[in-house]
Design a protein around this motif. Sequence first.
Motif, PDB file in Angstrom:
ATOM      1  N   ASP A 331      12.842   2.085   7.964  1.00 17.62           N
ATOM      2  CA  ASP A 331      12.274   1.118   8.930  1.00 17.62           C
ATOM      3  C   ASP A 331      10.699   1.681   9.484  1.00 17.62           C
ATOM      4  OD1 ASP A 331      14.004  -0.999   8.770  1.00 17.62           O
ATOM      5  OD2 ASP A 331      15.012  -0.565  10.714  1.00 17.62           O
ATOM      6  N   LYS A 332      10.873   2.832   9.659  1.00 14.56           N
ATOM      7  CA  LYS A 332       9.578   3.762  10.484  1.00 14.56           C
ATOM      8  C   LYS A 332       8.376   3.501   9.590  1.00 14.56           C
ATOM      9  CE  LYS A 332       8.079   8.333  11.882  1.00 14.56           C
ATOM     10  NZ  LYS A 332       7.658   7.767  13.319  1.00 14.56           N
ATOM     11  N   PHE A 333       8.798   3.883   8.066  1.00 13.07           N
ATOM     12  CA  PHE A 333       7.669   3.758   7.154  1.00 13.07           C
ATOM     13  C   PHE A 333       7.619   2.283   6.585  1.00 13.07           C
ATOM     14  CE2 PHE A 333       8.928   8.285   7.500  1.00 13.07           C
ATOM     15  CZ  PHE A 333       7.665   8.863   7.744  1.00 13.07           C
ATOM     16  N   ARG A 334       8.270   1.502   6.900  1.00 11.65           N
ATOM     17  CA  ARG A 334       8.136   0.076   6.380  1.00 11.65           C
ATOM     18  C   ARG A 334       8.293  -0.069   4.797  1.00 11.65           C
ATOM     19  NH1 ARG A 334       4.492  -3.240  10.747  1.00 11.65           N
ATOM     20  NH2 ARG A 334       5.432  -2.484  12.431  1.00 11.65           N
ATOM     21  N   MET A 335       9.178   0.675   4.195  1.00 14.13           N
ATOM     22  CA  MET A 335       9.235   0.783   2.861  1.00 14.13           C
ATOM     23  C   MET A 335      10.908   1.024   2.378  1.00 14.13           C
ATOM     24  SD  MET A 335       7.796   4.487   1.526  1.00 14.13           S
ATOM     25  CE  MET A 335       6.124   4.247   2.268  1.00 14.13           C
ATOM     26  N   ARG A 336      11.122   0.263   1.283  1.00 11.50           N
ATOM     27  CA  ARG A 336      12.636   0.229   1.164  1.00 11.50           C
ATOM     28  C   ARG A 336      12.863   1.100  -0.426  1.00 11.50           C
ATOM     29  NH1 ARG A 336      13.774  -1.021   6.139  1.00 11.50           N
ATOM     30  NH2 ARG A 336      13.256  -3.211   6.636  1.00 11.50           N
ATOM     31  N   GLY A 337      12.018   0.740  -1.275  1.00  9.82           N
ATOM     32  CA  GLY A 337      12.219   1.148  -2.585  1.00  9.82           C
ATOM     33  C   GLY A 337      12.281   2.738  -2.912  1.00  9.82           C
ATOM     34  N   ALA A 378      22.935   0.230   1.455  1.00  3.12           N
ATOM     35  CA  ALA A 378      22.436  -0.366   2.880  1.00  3.12           C
ATOM     36  C   ALA A 378      20.844  -0.714   2.810  1.00  3.12           C
ATOM     37  CB  ALA A 378      22.605   0.844   3.919  1.00  3.12           C
ATOM     38  N   LEU A 379      20.024  -0.102   1.879  1.00  6.77           N
ATOM     39  CA  LEU A 379      18.847  -0.338   1.903  1.00  6.77           C
ATOM     40  C   LEU A 379      18.478  -1.504   1.017  1.00  6.77           C
ATOM     41  CD1 LEU A 379      17.686   3.526   1.097  1.00  6.77           C
ATOM     42  CD2 LEU A 379      16.839   2.086   3.340  1.00  6.77           C
ATOM     43  N   LEU A 380      19.274  -1.853   0.098  1.00  4.43           N
ATOM     44  CA  LEU A 380      19.270  -3.153  -0.670  1.00  4.43           C
ATOM     45  C   LEU A 380      19.600  -4.253   0.180  1.00  4.43           C
ATOM     46  CD1 LEU A 380      20.899  -1.965  -3.967  1.00  4.43           C
ATOM     47  CD2 LEU A 380      18.669  -2.717  -3.624  1.00  4.43           C
ATOM     48  N   LEU A 381      20.521  -4.198   1.212  1.00  2.90           N
ATOM     49  CA  LEU A 381      20.540  -5.354   2.097  1.00  2.90           C
ATOM     50  C   LEU A 381      19.368  -5.893   2.834  1.00  2.90           C
ATOM     51  CD1 LEU A 381      24.094  -4.449   3.371  1.00  2.90           C
ATOM     52  CD2 LEU A 381      23.644  -5.915   1.618  1.00  2.90           C
ATOM     53  N   SER A 382      18.657  -4.842   3.428  1.00  2.18           N
ATOM     54  CA  SER A 382      17.547  -5.168   4.433  1.00  2.18           C
ATOM     55  C   SER A 382      16.382  -5.477   3.458  1.00  2.18           C
ATOM     56  CB  SER A 382      17.089  -3.786   5.280  1.00  2.18           C
ATOM     57  OG  SER A 382      17.037  -2.603   4.271  1.00  2.18           O
ATOM     58  N   SER A 446       9.554  -2.133  -6.265  1.00  2.08           N
ATOM     59  CA  SER A 446       8.527  -1.811  -5.484  1.00  2.08           C
ATOM     60  C   SER A 446       7.059  -2.003  -5.961  1.00  2.08           C
ATOM     61  CB  SER A 446       8.571  -0.212  -5.130  1.00  2.08           C
ATOM     62  OG  SER A 446       9.559   0.033  -4.175  1.00  2.08           O
ATOM     63  N   CYS A 447       6.925  -1.650  -7.050  1.00  2.00           N
ATOM     64  CA  CYS A 447       5.494  -1.919  -7.752  1.00  2.00           C
ATOM     65  C   CYS A 447       5.344  -3.185  -7.886  1.00  2.00           C
ATOM     66  CB  CYS A 447       5.605  -1.208  -9.310  1.00  2.00           C
ATOM     67  SG  CYS A 447       5.585   0.586  -9.048  1.00  2.00           S
ATOM     68  N   TRP A 448       6.096  -4.182  -8.130  1.00  2.00           N
ATOM     69  CA  TRP A 448       6.154  -5.680  -8.307  1.00  2.00           C
ATOM     70  C   TRP A 448       5.432  -6.121  -6.653  1.00  2.00           C
ATOM     71  CZ3 TRP A 448      10.582  -9.257 -10.028  1.00  2.00           C
ATOM     72  CH2 TRP A 448       9.938 -10.622 -10.075  1.00  2.00           C
ATOM     73  N   LEU A 449       6.153  -5.702  -5.919  1.00  2.00           N
ATOM     74  CA  LEU A 449       5.818  -6.244  -4.433  1.00  2.00           C
ATOM     75  C   LEU A 449       4.480  -5.786  -4.003  1.00  2.00           C
ATOM     76  CD1 LEU A 449       9.392  -5.955  -2.784  1.00  2.00           C
ATOM     77  CD2 LEU A 449       8.416  -8.138  -3.945  1.00  2.00           C
ATOM     78  N   HIS A 479       5.462 -23.960   2.578  1.00  2.00           N
ATOM     79  CA  HIS A 479       6.179 -22.680   2.832  1.00  2.00           C
ATOM     80  C   HIS A 479       4.962 -21.622   2.784  1.00  2.00           C
ATOM     81  CE1 HIS A 479      10.703 -23.808   1.888  1.00  2.00           C
ATOM     82  NE2 HIS A 479       9.920 -24.885   2.126  1.00  2.00           N
ATOM     83  N   PHE A 480       4.828 -21.094   3.878  1.00  2.00           N
ATOM     84  CA  PHE A 480       3.521 -20.304   3.947  1.00  2.00           C
ATOM     85  C   PHE A 480       4.192 -18.749   3.425  1.00  2.00           C
ATOM     86  CE2 PHE A 480       3.162 -22.973   7.742  1.00  2.00           C
ATOM     87  CZ  PHE A 480       1.864 -23.622   7.330  1.00  2.00           C
ATOM     88  N   LYS A 481       3.159 -18.138   2.877  1.00  2.00           N
ATOM     89  CA  LYS A 481       3.306 -16.854   2.500  1.00  2.00           C
ATOM     90  C   LYS A 481       3.592 -15.696   3.466  1.00  2.00           C
ATOM     91  CE  LYS A 481       1.116 -17.883  -2.266  1.00  2.00           C
ATOM     92  NZ  LYS A 481      -0.052 -17.309  -3.132  1.00  2.00           N
ATOM     93  N   HIS A 482       4.255 -14.749   3.062  1.00  2.00           N
ATOM     94  CA  HIS A 482       4.236 -13.663   4.015  1.00  2.00           C
ATOM     95  C   HIS A 482       4.365 -12.229   3.224  1.00  2.00           C
ATOM     96  CE1 HIS A 482       6.597 -16.739   6.103  1.00  2.00           C
ATOM     97  NE2 HIS A 482       6.115 -16.041   7.212  1.00  2.00           N
ATOM     98  N   ARG A 483       3.664 -11.124   3.719  1.00  2.00           N
ATOM     99  CA  ARG A 483       3.440 -10.045   3.115  1.00  2.00           C
ATOM    100  C   ARG A 483       5.000  -9.356   2.887  1.00  2.00           C
ATOM    101  NH1 ARG A 483      -1.297  -7.307   3.402  1.00  2.00           N
ATOM    102  NH2 ARG A 483      -3.040  -8.662   3.780  1.00  2.00           N
ATOM    103  N   TYR A 484       5.142  -8.880   1.826  1.00  2.00           N
ATOM    104  CA  TYR A 484       6.280  -7.972   1.438  1.00  2.00           C
ATOM    105  C   TYR A 484       6.549  -6.531   2.080  1.00  2.00           C
ATOM    106  CZ  TYR A 484       7.058 -11.917  -1.888  1.00  2.00           C
ATOM    107  OH  TYR A 484       7.211 -13.152  -2.744  1.00  2.00           O
ATOM    108  N   ILE A 485       7.688  -6.126   2.317  1.00  2.00           N
ATOM    109  CA  ILE A 485       7.820  -4.936   2.743  1.00  2.00           C
ATOM    110  C   ILE A 485       8.689  -4.262   1.226  1.00  2.00           C
ATOM    111  CG2 ILE A 485       9.417  -2.960   3.860  1.00  2.00           C
ATOM    112  CD1 ILE A 485       9.383  -5.016   6.105  1.00  2.00           C
ATOM    113  N   TRP A 486       8.025  -3.279   0.839  1.00  2.00           N
ATOM    114  CA  TRP A 486       8.482  -2.758  -0.604  1.00  2.00           C
ATOM    115  C   TRP A 486       8.994  -1.607  -0.527  1.00  2.00           C
ATOM    116  CZ3 TRP A 486       6.236   2.171  -1.630  1.00  2.00           C
ATOM    117  CH2 TRP A 486       5.117   2.415  -0.901  1.00  2.00           C
TER     118      TRP A 486
END
Length: 486
Positions: A331-337, A378-382, A446-449, A479-486
């Motif tokens: 969450d802090k760094f806004r990245m999951r992959g 847990a990370l895959l859920l978010s 991650s690279c895709w996003l 449906h408006f686009k939104h930036r992804y958290i990768w």
Amino acid sequence: MEKLPLEGELTHIEQLNTKEAANTFVHPTPAEERAVIRKLDKRLLPLVFLLYSLSVLDRSNLGQAKLAGMTKDIDLSGNRYQWLGTIFYIAYILFQWTCMGWKQFKPHNWCAAVVLFWGFVATIQASVSSWGGLMACRVFLGIAESAYGPGVPLYLTYFYPRDQVGFRHGVFISGAAMANAYGGALAYGITQAKGSLAPWRILFLIEGLPTCAFALLAWYALPDGITQATFLNEREKEVALHFVARNQRLDVGEPQGLRFKEVLEGLKDPKSFIPGFCYFGCNVSYASLPLFVPTIISGMGSFNKAQSNGLSAPPYVLCFFVIITLCWLSDKFRMRGPFCALAASMGATGFIIQATCSTTAVRYFAIFLSVQIFASVALLLSWTANIHATESKRAGGYTILATIGQCGPLLGTNLFPEAEAPYYRKGMWISAAFCLLVAVLSGVLSCWLIYENRQMEKEGVPEVQEFENTSVAGVSDVHFKHRYIW
């Protein structure tokens, strides 16, 4: 056809829409948002954590029951024990679609019903006298639990900002690690009991009955949504609605009810499938561990069965803290992959050590690393929540995630046949391979996003969209686009 909103249900959203349009809404400060989130945390997280720990305890105590003497009363020869684990997951997989019940029905009613259902089934396992009876219980336990755990991550997204839901998912899923920790310690104590009732039957009773009692607490304490959260005042509800709608859409109208077009979008989105395959890899490696860790430790030759149950707890205690830490950092760094890949790499290292070493101390240490693959779950859920902007689309995404992912235990629960004891090298190598697959797929997604975010940047899509609700998309079909958290 969209349901018409009931009078009074949209008061807060309508007021917020009006204030936003007139530029009279006082935007909350970070401190104000944190205060509201703390209130939500205090009400939601302890309960979903506790219920999930009970869920995992009731499904995974089979390993402790086996060492507590169940084989003396029930014939588990051949592959019968493996089938007890496998049949649970067959039922669990076939009913993954029930996670959408958290959206279709009032969550507090849905949750209370399914918790009472699985608590009852878990408890009556103590009364079985045959393998067939225990198999039937495991089927119904799988059906009941599939309606709870897979839907909680969707439920939590109703209340939290998309970039802070990872930690909350981590707290929820860490209930599984804690269940395996205190489950081992509890089983150790129960196996020392002497009485007319077999220890394994006492185990099922002690671990099943509390679940039934907590069903009432779930019915009373869980709110159905932000506007129904009686512990929030009017301003706090507006603040919560505002941060939940940041870079995702509020669902307006009936608080319950699926928007089936959006569900279908989630089911068809190619980005829904990579987390599903990652989840599959995690479950191949992890799902078998609660069932077999006590047996693996016992097979090391240095501990008796009671000690093996007790020693199965410490690795899960460490896993609990690793899950919380990685999800907080995510969450802090806004990245999951990257964090998902890190946890998977730790798990792979542990399985490789177990596959190549025979020293008791080294193999026991490796178990501490192997169980860290669960942090990836847990990370895959978010991550799945962050990919889909609406509640109904997230319901579709979570259905794909859970259905593909929960096929993993069908393989995982058969990786450690007794014929390969005590080292189970083939099972260890297979588990290591799937951990590495999770790490690779995390990098690919991650690279895709990142690529899609750059494309949206070129198109002028803002990095932060402050407020948007589903009614806009529902009326205009845009449906408006939104930036992804990768």
